[in-house]
Write an enzyme that holds these catalytic residues in place. Structure first.
Site, PDB file in Angstrom:
ATOM      1  N   PHE A 406       0.822  -1.214   0.000  1.00 36.58           N
ATOM      2  CA  PHE A 406       0.000   0.000   0.000  1.00 36.58           C
ATOM      3  C   PHE A 406       0.853   1.259   0.000  1.00 36.58           C
ATOM      4  O   PHE A 406       0.480   2.243  -0.635  1.00 36.58           O
ATOM      5  CB  PHE A 406      -0.953  -0.016   1.200  1.00 36.58           C
ATOM      6  CG  PHE A 406      -2.209  -0.789   0.954  1.00 36.58           C
ATOM      7  CD1 PHE A 406      -3.265  -0.207   0.299  1.00 36.58           C
ATOM      8  CD2 PHE A 406      -2.309  -2.101   1.340  1.00 36.58           C
ATOM      9  CE1 PHE A 406      -4.416  -0.909   0.044  1.00 36.58           C
ATOM     10  CE2 PHE A 406      -3.457  -2.823   1.108  1.00 36.58           C
ATOM     11  CZ  PHE A 406      -4.516  -2.224   0.456  1.00 36.58           C
ATOM     12  N   HIS A 407       1.985   1.233   0.684  1.00 34.80           N
ATOM     13  CA  HIS A 407       2.859   2.408   0.618  1.00 34.80           C
ATOM     14  C   HIS A 407       3.446   2.573  -0.785  1.00 34.80           C
ATOM     15  O   HIS A 407       3.632   3.687  -1.268  1.00 34.80           O
ATOM     16  CB  HIS A 407       3.986   2.270   1.657  1.00 34.80           C
ATOM     17  CG  HIS A 407       3.573   2.614   3.039  1.00 34.80           C
ATOM     18  ND1 HIS A 407       2.946   1.717   3.883  1.00 34.80           N
ATOM     19  CD2 HIS A 407       3.673   3.766   3.753  1.00 34.80           C
ATOM     20  CE1 HIS A 407       2.689   2.290   5.032  1.00 34.80           C
ATOM     21  NE2 HIS A 407       3.120   3.527   4.992  1.00 34.80           N
TER      22      HIS A 407
END
Length: 409
Positions: A406-407
Protein backbone atom coordinates in the site's frame (compact mmCIF):
# COMPACT_ATOMS: atom_id res chain seq x y z
CA UNK A 1 42.20 17.02 65.68
CA UNK A 2 39.88 16.28 68.57
CA UNK A 3 38.49 19.80 68.35
CA UNK A 4 37.50 19.23 64.71
CA UNK A 5 35.98 15.88 65.59
CA UNK A 6 33.98 17.38 68.47
CA UNK A 7 32.87 20.26 66.27
CA UNK A 8 31.69 17.94 63.50
CA UNK A 9 29.91 15.72 66.01
CA UNK A 10 28.19 18.76 67.48
CA UNK A 11 27.14 19.92 64.04
CA UNK A 12 25.80 16.47 63.33
CA UNK A 13 23.78 16.45 66.56
CA UNK A 14 22.42 19.89 65.85
CA UNK A 15 21.57 18.85 62.32
CA UNK A 16 19.67 15.77 63.51
CA UNK A 17 17.86 17.80 66.14
CA UNK A 18 16.83 20.41 63.62
CA UNK A 19 15.66 17.73 61.21
CA UNK A 20 13.42 16.20 63.90
CA UNK A 21 12.01 19.58 64.85
CA UNK A 22 11.31 20.88 61.37
CA UNK A 23 9.87 17.59 60.07
CA UNK A 24 7.03 17.89 62.58
CA UNK A 25 5.77 21.03 60.84
CA UNK A 26 4.45 20.10 57.39
CA UNK A 27 3.98 23.68 56.25
CA UNK A 28 7.56 24.74 56.97
CA UNK A 29 10.23 24.30 54.29
CA UNK A 30 12.72 21.48 54.65
CA UNK A 31 15.97 22.19 56.45
CA UNK A 32 17.94 21.10 53.39
CA UNK A 33 16.10 23.63 51.25
CA UNK A 34 16.84 26.42 53.75
CA UNK A 35 20.48 25.41 53.87
CA UNK A 36 20.75 25.22 50.08
CA UNK A 37 19.22 28.69 49.70
CA UNK A 38 21.47 30.21 52.33
CA UNK A 39 24.57 28.53 50.93
CA UNK A 40 23.61 29.82 47.47
CA UNK A 41 23.39 33.37 48.82
CA UNK A 42 19.62 33.75 48.46
CA UNK A 43 17.93 36.06 51.01
CA UNK A 44 15.75 34.27 53.51
CA UNK A 45 12.10 35.26 53.83
CA UNK A 46 11.95 35.98 57.54
CA UNK A 47 8.19 36.50 57.52
CA UNK A 48 7.26 33.22 55.85
CA UNK A 49 10.07 30.90 56.87
CA UNK A 50 11.27 32.00 60.33
CA UNK A 51 7.95 32.74 61.98
CA UNK A 52 7.22 29.11 62.83
CA UNK A 53 9.04 29.28 66.16
CA UNK A 54 12.44 29.51 67.74
CA UNK A 55 13.46 26.18 66.23
CA UNK A 56 13.31 27.53 62.69
CA UNK A 57 15.13 30.68 63.79
CA UNK A 58 17.83 28.51 65.26
CA UNK A 59 18.04 26.54 62.03
CA UNK A 60 18.54 29.68 59.95
CA UNK A 61 21.14 31.05 62.39
CA UNK A 62 22.96 27.74 62.33
CA UNK A 63 23.15 27.63 58.53
CA UNK A 64 24.70 31.09 58.48
CA UNK A 65 27.66 29.81 60.51
CA UNK A 66 30.95 29.32 58.72
CA UNK A 67 31.32 25.93 60.35
CA UNK A 68 28.03 24.60 58.92
CA UNK A 69 28.67 21.77 56.43
CA UNK A 70 28.42 22.74 52.74
CA UNK A 71 28.28 19.13 51.50
CA UNK A 72 25.53 17.15 53.20
CA UNK A 73 24.65 14.17 50.95
CA UNK A 74 25.71 12.26 47.85
CA UNK A 75 24.66 14.03 44.65
CA UNK A 76 25.29 13.39 40.96
CA UNK A 77 26.15 15.99 38.33
CA UNK A 78 23.10 16.93 36.24
CA UNK A 79 24.63 15.54 33.02
CA UNK A 80 25.89 12.29 34.52
CA UNK A 81 24.49 9.04 33.15
CA UNK A 82 22.66 8.28 36.42
CA UNK A 83 20.89 11.64 36.63
CA UNK A 84 20.42 12.85 33.05
CA UNK A 85 17.09 11.07 32.52
CA UNK A 86 15.66 12.05 35.93
CA UNK A 87 15.26 15.77 35.27
CA UNK A 88 13.78 18.19 32.76
CA UNK A 89 15.84 19.42 29.82
CA UNK A 90 13.46 22.14 28.68
CA UNK A 91 16.24 24.74 28.68
CA UNK A 92 18.47 22.64 26.42
CA UNK A 93 15.52 21.94 24.14
CA UNK A 94 14.78 25.66 23.87
CA UNK A 95 18.44 26.30 23.07
CA UNK A 96 18.37 23.67 20.31
CA UNK A 97 15.23 25.25 18.85
CA UNK A 98 16.84 28.70 18.86
CA UNK A 99 19.96 27.37 17.14
CA UNK A 100 17.86 25.42 14.62
CA UNK A 101 15.76 28.48 13.77
CA UNK A 102 18.85 30.68 13.43
CA UNK A 103 20.72 28.22 11.18
CA UNK A 104 17.74 27.55 8.91
CA UNK A 105 16.85 31.23 8.73
CA UNK A 106 20.35 31.95 7.45
CA UNK A 107 20.02 29.20 4.84
CA UNK A 108 16.65 30.54 3.69
CA UNK A 109 17.98 34.10 3.37
CA UNK A 110 21.06 32.85 1.51
CA UNK A 111 18.91 30.82 -0.89
CA UNK A 112 16.58 33.76 -1.58
CA UNK A 113 19.51 36.12 -2.19
CA UNK A 114 21.13 33.65 -4.59
CA UNK A 115 18.14 32.29 -6.55
CA UNK A 116 15.21 34.54 -5.72
CA UNK A 117 11.69 33.18 -5.20
CA UNK A 118 11.26 30.04 -7.30
CA UNK A 119 7.68 29.24 -6.31
CA UNK A 120 5.27 29.36 -9.22
CA UNK A 121 1.48 29.17 -9.27
CA UNK A 122 1.72 25.98 -11.33
CA UNK A 123 2.78 24.03 -8.26
CA UNK A 124 -0.73 24.24 -6.81
CA UNK A 125 -2.79 24.80 -9.96
CA UNK A 126 -1.95 24.74 -13.67
CA UNK A 127 -3.70 24.36 -16.99
CA UNK A 128 -2.73 20.70 -16.88
CA UNK A 129 -4.86 20.28 -13.78
CA UNK A 130 -7.93 21.08 -15.87
CA UNK A 131 -7.36 17.83 -17.76
CA UNK A 132 -7.59 15.84 -14.52
CA UNK A 133 -11.39 15.86 -14.48
CA UNK A 134 -11.50 12.05 -15.11
CA UNK A 135 -9.62 11.55 -11.84
CA UNK A 136 -12.06 13.84 -10.04
CA UNK A 137 -15.03 11.95 -11.46
CA UNK A 138 -13.37 8.65 -10.49
CA UNK A 139 -12.87 9.93 -6.93
CA UNK A 140 -16.52 10.98 -6.70
CA UNK A 141 -17.71 7.67 -8.12
CA UNK A 142 -15.96 5.81 -5.29
CA UNK A 143 -18.81 7.05 -3.11
CA UNK A 144 -21.05 4.42 -4.69
CA UNK A 145 -19.09 1.52 -3.20
CA UNK A 146 -19.89 2.02 0.55
CA UNK A 147 -23.68 1.94 -0.10
CA UNK A 148 -23.12 -1.18 -2.20
CA UNK A 149 -21.35 -2.81 0.75
CA UNK A 150 -24.26 -1.76 2.97
CA UNK A 151 -26.76 -3.42 0.61
CA UNK A 152 -24.74 -6.64 0.74
CA UNK A 153 -24.79 -6.58 4.54
CA UNK A 154 -28.50 -5.85 4.57
CA UNK A 155 -29.22 -8.77 2.27
CA UNK A 156 -27.12 -11.26 4.21
CA UNK A 157 -28.64 -10.10 7.52
CA UNK A 158 -32.13 -10.73 6.12
CA UNK A 159 -31.09 -14.17 4.77
CA UNK A 160 -31.67 -13.20 1.12
CA UNK A 161 -28.13 -14.27 0.20
CA UNK A 162 -25.78 -16.78 1.74
CA UNK A 163 -22.59 -16.03 3.63
CA UNK A 164 -20.40 -17.20 0.74
CA UNK A 165 -22.20 -14.94 -1.72
CA UNK A 166 -21.81 -11.99 0.65
CA UNK A 167 -18.07 -12.61 0.99
CA UNK A 168 -17.71 -12.87 -2.81
CA UNK A 169 -19.57 -9.59 -3.31
CA UNK A 170 -17.42 -7.82 -0.72
CA UNK A 171 -14.27 -9.11 -2.44
CA UNK A 172 -15.56 -7.76 -5.76
CA UNK A 173 -16.40 -4.35 -4.25
CA UNK A 174 -13.03 -3.95 -2.55
CA UNK A 175 -11.17 -5.08 -5.68
CA UNK A 176 -12.97 -2.48 -7.78
CA UNK A 177 -12.01 0.13 -5.16
CA UNK A 178 -8.32 -0.30 -6.03
CA UNK A 179 -8.28 -1.38 -9.69
CA UNK A 180 -10.67 1.24 -11.06
CA UNK A 181 -8.64 4.29 -9.86
CA UNK A 182 -5.38 2.66 -10.96
CA UNK A 183 -6.84 2.07 -14.43
CA UNK A 184 -8.02 5.69 -14.72
CA UNK A 185 -4.62 7.04 -13.62
CA UNK A 186 -2.72 4.86 -16.10
CA UNK A 187 -5.01 5.84 -18.99
CA UNK A 188 -4.94 9.57 -18.20
CA UNK A 189 -2.08 12.02 -18.61
CA UNK A 190 -2.66 13.57 -15.21
CA UNK A 191 -0.57 15.61 -12.79
CA UNK A 192 1.37 13.76 -10.13
CA UNK A 193 -0.49 15.46 -7.28
CA UNK A 194 -3.86 14.41 -8.71
CA UNK A 195 -2.82 10.79 -9.14
CA UNK A 196 -1.34 10.57 -5.65
CA UNK A 197 -4.47 12.11 -4.12
CA UNK A 198 -6.77 9.68 -5.96
CA UNK A 199 -4.76 6.61 -4.95
CA UNK A 200 -4.63 7.82 -1.37
CA UNK A 201 -8.42 8.17 -1.26
CA UNK A 202 -8.85 4.78 -2.94
CA UNK A 203 -6.57 3.06 -0.40
CA UNK A 204 -8.42 4.65 2.52
CA UNK A 205 -11.79 3.57 1.11
CA UNK A 206 -10.44 0.04 0.54
CA UNK A 207 -9.18 -0.25 4.12
CA UNK A 208 -12.49 1.02 5.49
CA UNK A 209 -14.60 -1.33 3.36
CA UNK A 210 -12.46 -4.32 4.33
CA UNK A 211 -12.88 -3.44 7.99
CA UNK A 212 -16.63 -2.96 7.50
CA UNK A 213 -17.07 -6.34 5.82
CA UNK A 214 -14.75 -8.22 8.20
CA UNK A 215 -16.31 -6.72 11.34
CA UNK A 216 -19.86 -7.50 10.24
CA UNK A 217 -18.81 -11.03 9.31
CA UNK A 218 -17.38 -11.49 12.80
CA UNK A 219 -20.54 -10.04 14.35
CA UNK A 220 -22.65 -12.64 12.57
CA UNK A 221 -20.23 -15.39 13.57
CA UNK A 222 -20.54 -14.40 17.23
CA UNK A 223 -24.33 -14.06 17.04
CA UNK A 224 -24.67 -17.52 15.43
CA UNK A 225 -22.13 -19.20 17.68
CA UNK A 226 -23.37 -21.94 19.98
CA UNK A 227 -21.04 -20.70 22.70
CA UNK A 228 -22.01 -17.05 22.81
CA UNK A 229 -20.27 -14.55 24.99
CA UNK A 230 -23.23 -12.65 26.45
CA UNK A 231 -21.38 -9.32 26.56
CA UNK A 232 -20.31 -9.53 22.91
CA UNK A 233 -23.71 -10.84 21.88
CA UNK A 234 -25.51 -7.87 23.42
CA UNK A 235 -23.16 -5.44 21.66
CA UNK A 236 -23.20 -7.17 18.29
CA UNK A 237 -26.85 -8.16 18.00
CA UNK A 238 -27.98 -4.75 16.66
CA UNK A 239 -29.17 -4.54 13.10
CA UNK A 240 -26.88 -3.10 10.42
CA UNK A 241 -27.24 0.69 10.25
CA UNK A 242 -26.55 2.94 7.28
CA UNK A 243 -26.00 5.88 9.63
CA UNK A 244 -23.15 4.09 11.39
CA UNK A 245 -21.56 3.33 7.99
CA UNK A 246 -21.75 6.99 6.91
CA UNK A 247 -20.18 8.12 10.18
CA UNK A 248 -17.46 5.48 9.85
CA UNK A 249 -16.57 6.53 6.30
CA UNK A 250 -16.15 10.14 7.46
CA UNK A 251 -14.49 9.44 10.83
CA UNK A 252 -10.67 9.54 11.24
CA UNK A 253 -10.37 5.78 11.75
CA UNK A 254 -9.95 2.67 9.62
CA UNK A 255 -11.56 0.22 12.08
CA UNK A 256 -15.33 -0.15 11.94
CA UNK A 257 -17.49 -0.58 15.01
CA UNK A 258 -21.12 0.15 15.76
CA UNK A 259 -20.34 2.99 18.17
CA UNK A 260 -17.34 5.13 19.08
CA UNK A 261 -16.37 7.23 22.11
CA UNK A 262 -17.69 10.75 21.49
CA UNK A 263 -16.65 14.12 22.88
CA UNK A 264 -19.20 16.42 24.52
CA UNK A 265 -19.15 19.33 22.07
CA UNK A 266 -17.32 20.97 19.17
CA UNK A 267 -14.79 23.70 19.98
CA UNK A 268 -15.26 26.07 17.05
CA UNK A 269 -12.47 28.48 17.98
CA UNK A 270 -10.06 25.55 18.42
CA UNK A 271 -10.98 24.22 14.97
CA UNK A 272 -10.32 27.67 13.45
CA UNK A 273 -6.87 27.84 15.03
CA UNK A 274 -5.99 24.38 13.73
CA UNK A 275 -7.17 25.33 10.24
CA UNK A 276 -4.88 28.36 10.27
CA UNK A 277 -1.97 26.15 11.33
CA UNK A 278 -2.84 23.69 8.57
CA UNK A 279 -2.71 26.42 5.94
CA UNK A 280 0.59 27.79 7.27
CA UNK A 281 2.38 24.44 7.44
CA UNK A 282 1.00 23.31 4.08
CA UNK A 283 2.41 26.49 2.55
CA UNK A 284 5.72 25.86 4.30
CA UNK A 285 5.84 22.36 2.86
CA UNK A 286 5.22 23.70 -0.67
CA UNK A 287 7.87 26.38 -0.15
CA UNK A 288 10.51 23.80 0.80
CA UNK A 289 9.64 21.59 -2.18
CA UNK A 290 9.72 24.40 -4.74
CA UNK A 291 12.60 26.39 -3.29
CA UNK A 292 14.96 23.57 -2.35
CA UNK A 293 14.04 20.06 -3.45
CA UNK A 294 13.00 20.68 -7.08
CA UNK A 295 16.07 22.82 -7.96
CA UNK A 296 18.41 20.22 -6.45
CA UNK A 297 16.78 17.41 -8.41
CA UNK A 298 16.67 19.40 -11.68
CA UNK A 299 20.32 20.47 -11.40
CA UNK A 300 21.56 16.98 -10.55
CA UNK A 301 22.86 14.47 -13.04
CA UNK A 302 21.41 11.03 -13.54
CA UNK A 303 22.32 8.89 -10.52
CA UNK A 304 23.69 6.11 -12.74
CA UNK A 305 25.95 8.48 -14.67
CA UNK A 306 27.85 10.03 -11.77
CA UNK A 307 30.53 8.87 -9.39
CA UNK A 308 29.82 7.63 -5.89
CA UNK A 309 30.93 10.77 -4.03
CA UNK A 310 28.78 13.06 -6.19
CA UNK A 311 25.75 10.84 -5.64
CA UNK A 312 26.29 10.83 -1.88
CA UNK A 313 26.65 14.63 -1.87
CA UNK A 314 23.33 14.98 -3.72
CA UNK A 315 21.57 12.58 -1.37
CA UNK A 316 22.87 14.34 1.73
CA UNK A 317 21.88 17.71 0.29
CA UNK A 318 18.36 16.43 -0.28
CA UNK A 319 18.10 14.72 3.09
CA UNK A 320 17.55 17.83 5.22
CA UNK A 321 14.76 19.49 3.16
CA UNK A 322 13.15 16.08 2.62
CA UNK A 323 13.13 15.52 6.38
CA UNK A 324 11.47 18.90 6.90
CA UNK A 325 8.82 18.08 4.30
CA UNK A 326 8.13 14.74 5.98
CA UNK A 327 7.79 16.39 9.40
CA UNK A 328 5.44 19.03 7.97
CA UNK A 329 3.41 16.29 6.27
CA UNK A 330 3.18 14.32 9.49
CA UNK A 331 2.15 17.36 11.53
CA UNK A 332 -0.37 18.56 8.95
CA UNK A 333 -2.07 15.21 8.41
CA UNK A 334 -1.75 13.16 11.60
CA UNK A 335 -2.03 16.01 14.08
CA UNK A 336 -3.88 18.91 12.45
CA UNK A 337 -6.19 17.38 9.84
CA UNK A 338 -7.18 14.25 11.75
CA UNK A 339 -7.79 16.25 14.93
CA UNK A 340 -9.86 18.81 13.00
CA UNK A 341 -11.95 16.00 11.51
CA UNK A 342 -12.28 14.33 14.91
CA UNK A 343 -13.36 17.59 16.54
CA UNK A 344 -16.02 18.29 13.91
CA UNK A 345 -17.38 14.73 14.17
CA UNK A 346 -16.86 14.64 17.97
CA UNK A 347 -14.71 11.53 17.56
CA UNK A 348 -13.24 10.77 20.98
CA UNK A 349 -10.27 8.45 20.41
CA UNK A 350 -7.59 10.75 19.02
CA UNK A 351 -4.53 8.57 19.44
CA UNK A 352 -3.49 8.97 15.82
CA UNK A 353 0.18 8.56 16.71
CA UNK A 354 2.37 7.85 19.69
CA UNK A 355 5.76 9.23 20.69
CA UNK A 356 7.57 7.61 17.77
CA UNK A 357 10.48 10.02 18.31
CA UNK A 358 11.34 7.96 21.42
CA UNK A 359 11.24 4.61 19.61
CA UNK A 360 14.16 2.36 20.46
CA UNK A 361 13.93 0.14 17.36
CA UNK A 362 12.62 0.23 13.80
CA UNK A 363 9.90 -2.26 14.73
CA UNK A 364 8.72 -0.03 17.57
CA UNK A 365 8.79 3.02 15.31
CA UNK A 366 6.52 1.36 12.72
CA UNK A 367 4.02 0.51 15.45
CA UNK A 368 3.88 4.08 16.81
CA UNK A 369 3.98 6.62 13.99
CA UNK A 370 0.72 5.64 12.20
CA UNK A 371 -1.80 4.33 14.70
CA UNK A 372 -4.88 4.12 12.39
CA UNK A 373 -3.06 1.78 10.00
CA UNK A 374 -1.39 -0.09 12.86
CA UNK A 375 -4.72 -0.78 14.54
CA UNK A 376 -6.19 -1.93 11.22
CA UNK A 377 -3.28 -4.27 10.55
CA UNK A 378 -3.43 -5.79 14.03
CA UNK A 379 -7.20 -6.18 13.99
CA UNK A 380 -7.76 -7.47 10.45
CA UNK A 381 -4.48 -9.15 9.48
CA UNK A 382 -2.23 -10.04 12.43
CA UNK A 383 -4.80 -11.44 14.88
CA UNK A 384 -6.71 -13.39 12.20
CA UNK A 385 -3.41 -14.97 11.15
CA UNK A 386 -2.72 -16.03 14.73
CA UNK A 387 -6.25 -17.40 15.16
CA UNK A 388 -5.74 -19.56 12.08
CA UNK A 389 -2.55 -21.10 13.47
CA UNK A 390 0.00 -19.05 11.52
CA UNK A 391 3.24 -18.49 13.47
CA UNK A 392 3.92 -15.02 14.80
CA UNK A 393 6.98 -14.50 12.58
CA UNK A 394 5.06 -15.39 9.43
CA UNK A 395 2.11 -13.23 10.50
CA UNK A 396 4.49 -10.31 11.03
CA UNK A 397 5.94 -10.77 7.53
CA UNK A 398 2.42 -10.83 6.05
CA UNK A 399 1.58 -7.56 7.81
CA UNK A 400 4.82 -5.99 6.62
CA UNK A 401 4.21 -7.13 3.03
CA UNK A 402 0.67 -5.71 2.91
CA UNK A 403 1.86 -2.43 4.41
CA UNK A 404 4.69 -2.23 1.84
CA UNK A 405 2.28 -2.85 -1.05
CA UNK A 406 0.00 0.00 0.00
CA UNK A 407 2.86 2.41 0.62
CA UNK A 408 4.22 1.53 -2.82
CA UNK A 409 0.82 2.08 -4.41
Amino acid sequence: MSFNYDLMEQNSDLDNSLRRRTSATTESPSNDAVIDRNLAGAPANSTAETSKGDDNKGAVKFTLRASSPAHRRIKESPLSSDAIFKQSHAGLLNLCIVVLVAVNSRLIIENLMKYGILISSGFWFSSRSLRDWPLLMCCLSLGILPPAAFVVEKLVRQKFISEKVAVSLHIAITTITLLYPAFVILRTDSAVQSGVSLMFVACVVWLKLVSYAHTNYDMRAIANSAEKDETLYMDYSDNVSFKSLVYFMAAPTLCYQTSYPRSASVRKSWVLRQLIKLIVFTGLMGFIIEQYINPIVQNSKHPLKVDFLYGMERILKLSVPTLYVWLCMFYCFFHLWLNILAEILRFGDREFYKDWWNAKSVDEYWRMWNMPVHKWMVRHVYFPCLRNGIPKGVAFLIVFFISAVFHEA
